[in-house]
Design a protein around this motif. Structure first.
Motif, short mmCIF file in Angstrom:
data_model
loop_
_atom_site.label_atom_id
_atom_site.label_comp_id
_atom_site.label_asym_id
_atom_site.label_seq_id
_atom_site.Cartn_x
_atom_site.Cartn_y
_atom_site.Cartn_z
N SER A 128 0.80 -1.23 0.00
CA SER A 128 0.00 0.00 0.00
C SER A 128 0.83 1.28 0.00
O SER A 128 0.27 2.37 -0.12
CB SER A 128 -0.93 0.02 1.21
N ARG A 129 2.16 1.17 0.13
CA ARG A 129 3.02 2.36 0.18
C ARG A 129 4.08 2.30 -0.91
O ARG A 129 4.44 1.24 -1.40
CB ARG A 129 3.68 2.49 1.55
N ALA A 130 4.61 3.47 -1.27
CA ALA A 130 5.54 3.56 -2.40
C ALA A 130 6.99 3.32 -2.02
O ALA A 130 7.78 2.83 -2.82
CB ALA A 130 5.40 4.93 -3.06
N PHE A 131 7.37 3.68 -0.76
CA PHE A 131 8.77 3.59 -0.37
C PHE A 131 8.88 2.97 1.02
O PHE A 131 7.95 3.01 1.82
CB PHE A 131 9.44 4.97 -0.37
N VAL A 132 10.08 2.41 1.29
CA VAL A 132 10.35 1.82 2.59
C VAL A 132 11.75 2.22 3.04
O VAL A 132 12.70 2.23 2.26
CB VAL A 132 10.20 0.29 2.56
N LEU A 133 11.86 2.57 4.30
CA LEU A 133 13.14 2.76 4.96
C LEU A 133 13.43 1.47 5.73
O LEU A 133 12.68 1.10 6.64
CB LEU A 133 13.10 3.95 5.93
N GLN A 134 14.48 0.75 5.33
CA GLN A 134 14.87 -0.47 6.02
C GLN A 134 16.11 -0.16 6.85
O GLN A 134 17.06 0.43 6.37
CB GLN A 134 15.17 -1.59 5.03
N ALA A 135 16.09 -0.60 8.13
CA ALA A 135 17.20 -0.25 9.01
C ALA A 135 17.37 -1.29 10.10
O ALA A 135 16.45 -2.04 10.41
CB ALA A 135 16.95 1.13 9.64
N ASP A 136 18.57 -1.33 10.64
CA ASP A 136 18.77 -2.07 11.89
C ASP A 136 19.80 -1.31 12.73
O ASP A 136 20.50 -0.41 12.23
CB ASP A 136 19.17 -3.52 11.66
N VAL A 137 19.86 -1.66 14.00
CA VAL A 137 20.75 -0.98 14.92
C VAL A 137 22.10 -1.69 14.92
O VAL A 137 22.17 -2.91 15.06
CB VAL A 137 20.16 -0.95 16.35
N ARG A 138 23.14 -0.93 14.77
CA ARG A 138 24.49 -1.50 14.70
C ARG A 138 24.90 -2.09 16.04
O ARG A 138 24.83 -1.41 17.07
CB ARG A 138 25.47 -0.40 14.28
#
Length: 359
Positions: A128-138
């Motif tokens: 349903s959305r156009a973009f995604v921010l993918q992240a994890d904590v170092r």
């Protein structure tokens, strides 16, 4: 105004709570020597443990360490059984105080949540959305600053004896194999140079570590969902996804998240944090999530193939119990049911002649 709780200590050291903690800690581990020894003298052991806690003389024991290398190398630290009873006792009392405040979209180590629901939620947002921010904590667990963590816990728990017990449990993990994460400096801190001197790191494997990690990152959950106002968010431990229809807004969200994490003495992994179109999909928690469906990651398939082969050979050689192998195969099969993997599942089970265990 936040609700705070004191007078929790009597509940932690109550006989009924320690007995329940013992029952929970031994689940699935009764055959282990340290558990069996404790169980043989259960009442005496629990009474001694209660006396030590009440008098303040309880001291955590040493950890047993082992390394797992898949999906990535990590050192797992197992506390002695009597320490695990203490961990269950304190978490059983304080977890409900935090659970009612946790974000809906936090999925790790919570009843009714888990990896599969996190993946399904992520798939819904991705479509349903156009973009995604993918992240994890170092280096998340090795980097957790004890002072910062206890400060967050102390906003809710005001019982000093409970906080002191948590402080002792945290201190027991200092210096474990795997080392501490890199110190993170917050330039708004009046004394950032003292950050490297403060104890850091939680041992992966403790019940308290899993629970306290959720308490700490609940700060992030509410920041993203309520103050930043994203269009979709899913977190599983230190891996998280933020969804939006505006790429620039997600870039600004990343900057805001990085600023918040610095205040928590944490930072995102620079090489594993990025904004991309949802049309290309996202890899998350062992699955490859696409708009057209969910598949298993190639690395996950390779690990499963190798593990099934080892288990099948051990079973046929009489080196593994049928019930143990069946439980493992059933668990893997359940994992595949959440992806488009029917043909793959049948192929691997047939290849290793294990289909009869789950039929």
């Amino acid at each position: 105004m936040a609700i705070t709780f004191d007078h929790l200590w009597p509940r932690v050291v109550a006989w009924e709570n320690l007995l329940l903690a013992y029952t929970q800690a031994r689940r699935g581990k009764r055959a282990r020597p340290d558990v069996a020894r404790f169980e043989a003298h259960r009442e005496q052991e629990l009474l001694l443990l209660r006396d030590e806690l009440r008098s303040g003389s309880w001291t955590p024991g040493g950890y047993r360490h082992f390394t797992i290398r898949r999906p990535k190398e990590r050192v797992i630290s197992a506390a002695p059984f009597r320490d695990r009873v203490v961990h269950h006792a304190v978490v059983h009392v304080i977890e409900p105080l935090f659970e009612r405040r946790f974000s809906f979209d936090s999925y790790a180590c919570r009843v009714g949540k888990g990896t599969h629901r996190a993946v399904c939620r992520a798939a819904r947002f991705l479509r349903s959305r156009a973009f995604v921010l993918q992240a994890d904590v170092r280096k998340f667990f090795p980097s957790i600053d004890h002072e910062v963590l206890l400060g967050v816990v102390g906003r809710t728990v005001r019982d000093e004896r409970v906080l002191d017990l948590l402080r002792r449990i945290l201190a027991s993990g200092v210096g474990i194999p795997g080392g501490e994460g890199p110190p993170v400096y917050d330039l708004s801190d009046p004394a950032p140079l003292f950050a490297p001197l403060r104890p850091r790191g939680l041992p992966i494997g403790n019940l308290t570590s899993q629970f306290l990690a959720n308490v700490l990152l609940d700060v992030l959950d509410h920041e993203v969902s309520e103050r930043i106002g994203c269009r979709g968010y899913v977190r599983y431990c230190d891996d998280f996804l933020v969804f939006d229809d505006d790429r620039d807004r997600l870039r600004a969200t990343r900057a805001a998240i990085e600023s918040l994490l610095r205040r928590l003495r944490l930072e995102v992994h620079p090489n594993e944090t990025f904004v991309k179109p949802t049309s290309v999909g996202v890899d998350f928690l062992g699955y490859r999530i696409r708009r057209e469906g969910i598949r298993l990651l190639p690395a996950s398939i390779s690990r499963a193939n190798a593990r099934l082969g080892v288990q099948a050979r051990a079973l046929r050689a009489g080196h593994a119990a049928r019930g143990d192998v069946r439980a493992s195969v059933v668990s893997w099969r359940a994992h595949t049911l959440h992806a488009n993997a029917t043909a793959l599942r049948e192929t691997l089970l047939a290849r290793h002649r294990l289909a009869g265990l789950v039929s």
